[in-house]
Design a protein around this motif. Structure first.
Motif, mmCIF file in Angstrom:
data_model
loop_
_atom_site.group_PDB
_atom_site.id
_atom_site.type_symbol
_atom_site.label_atom_id
_atom_site.label_comp_id
_atom_site.label_asym_id
_atom_site.label_seq_id
_atom_site.Cartn_x
_atom_site.Cartn_y
_atom_site.Cartn_z
ATOM 1 N N GLN A 352 0.832 -1.211 0.000
ATOM 2 C CA GLN A 352 0.000 0.000 0.000
ATOM 3 C C GLN A 352 0.865 1.259 0.000
ATOM 4 O O GLN A 352 0.592 2.217 -0.729
ATOM 5 N N LEU A 355 2.451 1.728 -3.386
ATOM 6 C CA LEU A 355 1.490 2.219 -4.381
ATOM 7 C C LEU A 355 1.201 3.711 -4.204
ATOM 8 O O LEU A 355 0.822 4.393 -5.149
ATOM 9 N N GLN A 356 1.407 4.205 -2.976
ATOM 10 C CA GLN A 356 1.167 5.631 -2.710
ATOM 11 C C GLN A 356 2.441 6.466 -2.851
ATOM 12 O O GLN A 356 2.476 7.615 -2.426
#
Length: 447
Positions: A352, A355-356
């Protein structure tokens, strides 16, 4: 005459069970349909990390110098049927794609492949975790397809292995559950497990449905306990409490107990998540879905923890974007003493953040190869010291003993900012703070 045992499916459960049966003194023949797996096992190697398992295999696999020779492997169903008195079915029951229900295709295929070769009396023992009602159906399949007909019996004997302790759990189980329909089936299972029974292991004899329910009920209870303390961590965050002290205080109540009360980023792996989802799905099919609606919230609390860890990391970095920030993640497996990264909370959090926009580097003592296969876009380091180099934050996400023994002062020399976020509440805050680190853990906003 001594019983001969076969083990169908030589993955995590099957390889462990086969080696343990040989250790208990039985002649054992393992079967798998994957040639590469059979070749590995014949060399005394296992395709997963499990403490003590390779040593146990090497002690018994035929052809290895100094072994007992009691354990062999094959891909031939006819050979298995002819060899065995008791056939243990240990194949996987993964979650179906896009559904909560479990995929029974491997179990069904194993029964359909074995049964036509059973020409004499035999006991087939299911160990796979299956939806309640499966044994009834599979028993009919056996009798219908086996030339020996009614002389082929079914029993259900659920497994309770803990990854990292699987060898111990097989040789010295805390209980043995036998779902049987005849005294003969019970007698054969008592013979198989004579050694642990002599040590005092309880032997619980049940009907088929109860035996099938034991594993899913146990896993549902453990998941509930983990999610309960994680829900309390959310309340502690809001109220300024300390979930570690809270867990200690309620854990002294022997009705509650201390185990599984460590708040963190939640559970994962190949069992708990898929088992509680399959349990919900099956309850719905039986018209008893209301009985298990609480499991939906258990699942939700568990999955929410991962996102909360990401947000806690963002706050620790000043509350803005992850772009240009280097994050070190210590841990990739879902638990220590395993190389299993299935549904791993640690890898989910790492993914996560990546992906950010974060630059994420992962290190794990045993799970690196599996992690690379699952998340090839993450960066990986060969040591913890290498992983933290230049990091703006260090995330401790799997509680390996190696990480608890790290030297915070030495690590501090390598990072850009001394910020550690303990996603498992397993590090000593005082030690890390004494070395100049900002320490933050879930459910302990003021600790």
């Amino acid at each position: 005459m001594a019983l001969k045992i076969t083990v169908i499916g030589t993955g995590y459960l099957g390889a462990t069970h086969a080696a343990a049966m040989a250790e208990l003194g039985f002649e054992v023949l393992g079967l798998d349909v994957v040639p590469e797996k059979i070749e590995m096992l014949q060399r005394g190697e296992v395709p997963m990390y499990e403490p003590g398992l390779e040593e146990l295999l090497a002690k018994h696999v035929a052809g290895i110098e100094g072994s007992s020779g009691r354990l062999r492997f094959t891909m031939d169903w006819a050979e298995v049927a002819e060899f065995g008195d008791v056939h243990f079915v240990c194949v996987n029951t993964p979650q179906k794609h896009g559904e909560y229900a479990c995929d029974m295709s491997y179990v069904d295929a194993a029964f359909a492949s074995l049964a036509p070769h059973l020409t004499g009396p035999a006991l087939v023992v299911g160990k796979s975790t299956v939806p309640v009602g499966s044994a009834e159906r599979l028993g009919r399949t056996l009798v219908g397809l086996a030339p020996a007909g009614e002389d082929v019996e079914l029993a259900w004997n659920p497994e309770f292995l803990r990854e990292g302790l699987a060898v111990q759990d097989t040789l010295h189980p805390d209980r043995i559950v036998a779902g049987v329909r005849s005294e003969r089936a019970e007698k054969l299972l008592r013979e198989v497990y004579a050694t642990p029974l002599a040590e005092g292991t309880p032997f619980v004899v049940t009907d088929f449905p109860t035996a099938e329910l034991v594993k899913t009920a146990a896993n549902s209870f453990l998941a509930t306990k983990i999610s309960f303390i994680n829900a309390m961590a959310e309340v502690c965050e809001a109220a300024g409490g300390d979930v570690v002290k809270l867990a200690e205080a309620i854990g002294y109540d022997d009705r509650i107990g201390k185990k599984f009360l460590r708040a963190g980023i939640g559970f994962g792996g190949g069992c708990l998540p898929k088992d509680i989802r399959a349990f919900m799905a099956r309850a719905g099919e039986l018209g008893a879905d209301q009985a298990l609606t609480f499991l939906r919230e258990i699942d939700s609390i568990n999955m929410r923890r991962r996102g909360q860890m990401v947000e806690m990391t963002r706050e620790a970095l000043g509350g803005g974007s992850f772009l240009g920030k280097r994050i070190a993640v210590l841990g990739a497996t879902f638990k220590p003493d395993s190389d299993d990264v299935r549904d791993s909370p640690a890898l989910n959090v790492a993914g996560q953040i990546h992906l950010q926009g974060g630059q994420v580097t992962v290190y794990d003592p045993k799970g690196m190869d599996n992690a690379r296969r699952l998340f090839p876009t993450l960066a990986y380091a060969e040591t913890a010291a290498e992983a933290v180099r230049g990091a703006h934050a260090v995330l401790h996400l799997t509680e390996w003993s190696e990480f608890r023994e790290l030297d915070p002062a030495a690590l501090g020399e390598a990072v850009t900012d001394r910020v550690v976020l303990d996603g498992r509440n397993a590090l000593d805050p005082a030690v890390w703070r004494a070395a100049g680190w900002t320490y933050r853990a879930m459910g302990r906003p003021a600790a």
